[in-house]
Design an enzyme around this catalytic site. Structure first.
Site, PDB file in Angstrom:
ATOM      1  N   LEU A  66      25.499 -17.651  -9.339  1.00  0.00           N
ATOM      2  CA  LEU A  66      24.477 -18.677  -9.396  1.00  0.00           C
ATOM      3  C   LEU A  66      23.847 -18.739 -10.621  1.00  0.00           C
ATOM      4  CD1 LEU A  66      23.038 -18.677  -5.796  1.00  0.00           C
ATOM      5  CD2 LEU A  66      24.448 -20.459  -6.621  1.00  0.00           C
ATOM      6  N   ASP A  67      23.267 -19.703 -11.289  1.00  0.00           N
ATOM      7  CA  ASP A  67      22.393 -19.135 -12.550  1.00  0.00           C
ATOM      8  C   ASP A  67      21.217 -18.338 -12.367  1.00  0.00           C
ATOM      9  OD1 ASP A  67      24.158 -21.114 -13.881  1.00  0.00           O
ATOM     10  OD2 ASP A  67      22.755 -22.780 -13.759  1.00  0.00           O
ATOM     11  N   PHE A  68      20.783 -17.769 -13.285  1.00  0.00           N
ATOM     12  CA  PHE A  68      19.855 -16.978 -13.324  1.00  0.00           C
ATOM     13  C   PHE A  68      18.535 -17.545 -12.666  1.00  0.00           C
ATOM     14  CE2 PHE A  68      15.740 -15.374 -15.684  1.00  0.00           C
ATOM     15  CZ  PHE A  68      16.089 -14.205 -15.237  1.00  0.00           C
ATOM     16  N   ASP A  69      18.230 -18.806 -13.122  1.00  0.00           N
ATOM     17  CA  ASP A  69      16.915 -19.334 -12.459  1.00  0.00           C
ATOM     18  C   ASP A  69      17.226 -19.967 -11.117  1.00  0.00           C
ATOM     19  OD1 ASP A  69      15.386 -18.913 -14.638  1.00  0.00           O
ATOM     20  OD2 ASP A  69      15.909 -20.827 -15.391  1.00  0.00           O
ATOM     21  N   THR A  70      18.330 -20.104 -10.561  1.00  0.00           N
ATOM     22  CA  THR A  70      19.009 -20.567  -9.042  1.00  0.00           C
ATOM     23  C   THR A  70      18.710 -19.663  -8.129  1.00  0.00           C
ATOM     24  OG1 THR A  70      20.198 -22.401 -10.310  1.00  0.00           O
ATOM     25  CG2 THR A  70      20.349 -22.095  -7.980  1.00  0.00           C
TER      26      THR A  70
END
Length: 223
Positions: A66-70
């Site tokens: 998952l992306d850093f912000d997700t």
């Protein structure tokens, strides 16, 4: 100047990873926002889902990110056979992923299908772009959950059929409804409506690596 000097040092994440299910073959966990899935290239960006989990689960492996912000649901294989089995499911697109997102504006249709090719934006890395000439086919389905007339936002369930980097963010921006709090693709209005990216991996369905039975993981967002 070295390559490392060009890399950003990410802020520390103080939120804990929640273990939702522990199986002999895998873990289901809830990743907090602003935590890497795997260690970053910069020596100071070593904090991640993988490094944290390996303290108590030394055999933990990463099969998807998952992306850093997700935030949200991840499956973490605990053995090489489980890693191989689940990895093949992701490659064959036999898994089923559902994300919750809150986007700017009132989405008109109750459901939709977005088919727009995505390519790296070499002039604006690490961003990506919609590009018919060089992009790879990228498909997202969406369903409206609710609309907020006062706040002028829409809550959606997003189903990525393909798994391109930044796919959900780009596809929502492309149809005029950027995800709130997205530092890469939201306009100023959508960026200011949330202090974090409102994108959360909510459900993941895959076959158990030993029994073949369906595993349905669920993790509700906190927004």
């Amino acid at each position: 100047m070295t390559a490392v000097d060009d890399l950003a040092v990410l802020p520390q994440c103080f939120d804990e990873i929640k273990i939702l299910r522990k199986d002999d073959s895998f873990l289901l966990v809830d990743k907090p926002t602003r935590l890497l899935s795997v260690p970053g290239r910069h020596p100071q960006n070593q904090d991640s889902v993988l490094t944290r989990l390996r303290v108590d689960f030394p055999t933990a492996e990463i099969v998807h990110r998952l992306d850093f912000d997700t935030s949200g649901l991840m499956v973490i294989p605990l053995s090489k056979p489980a890693l191989s089995h689940i990895s093949k499911q992701f490659q064959a697109r036999s898994t089923r992923k559902t994300y919750t997102a809150v986007v700017n504006g009132l989405v008109k249709d109750e459901a939709g299908h977005i088919d727009l090719p995505i390519a790296p934006d070499m002039e604006n890395r690490p961003k990506y772009k919609i590009c018919a000439a060089t992009g790879r086919q990228s498909v997202t389905e969406f369903t409206v959950v609710s609309r907020d007339e006062l706040g002028q936002t829409t809550r959606l369930l997003l189903h990525p059929i393909t798994g391109r980097s930044h796919q959900l963010r780009l596809h929502m921006q492309a149809i005029g409804h950027p995800i709130l709090g997205c530092e890469f693709y939201a306009d100023e209005i959508a960026l200011k409506k949330s202090p974090r990216l409102l994108l959360h991996a909510t459900e993941l369905v895959f076959a158990h690596p030993k029994t073949g039975e369906p595993v349905i993981g669920f993790c509700a967002p906190d927004f």
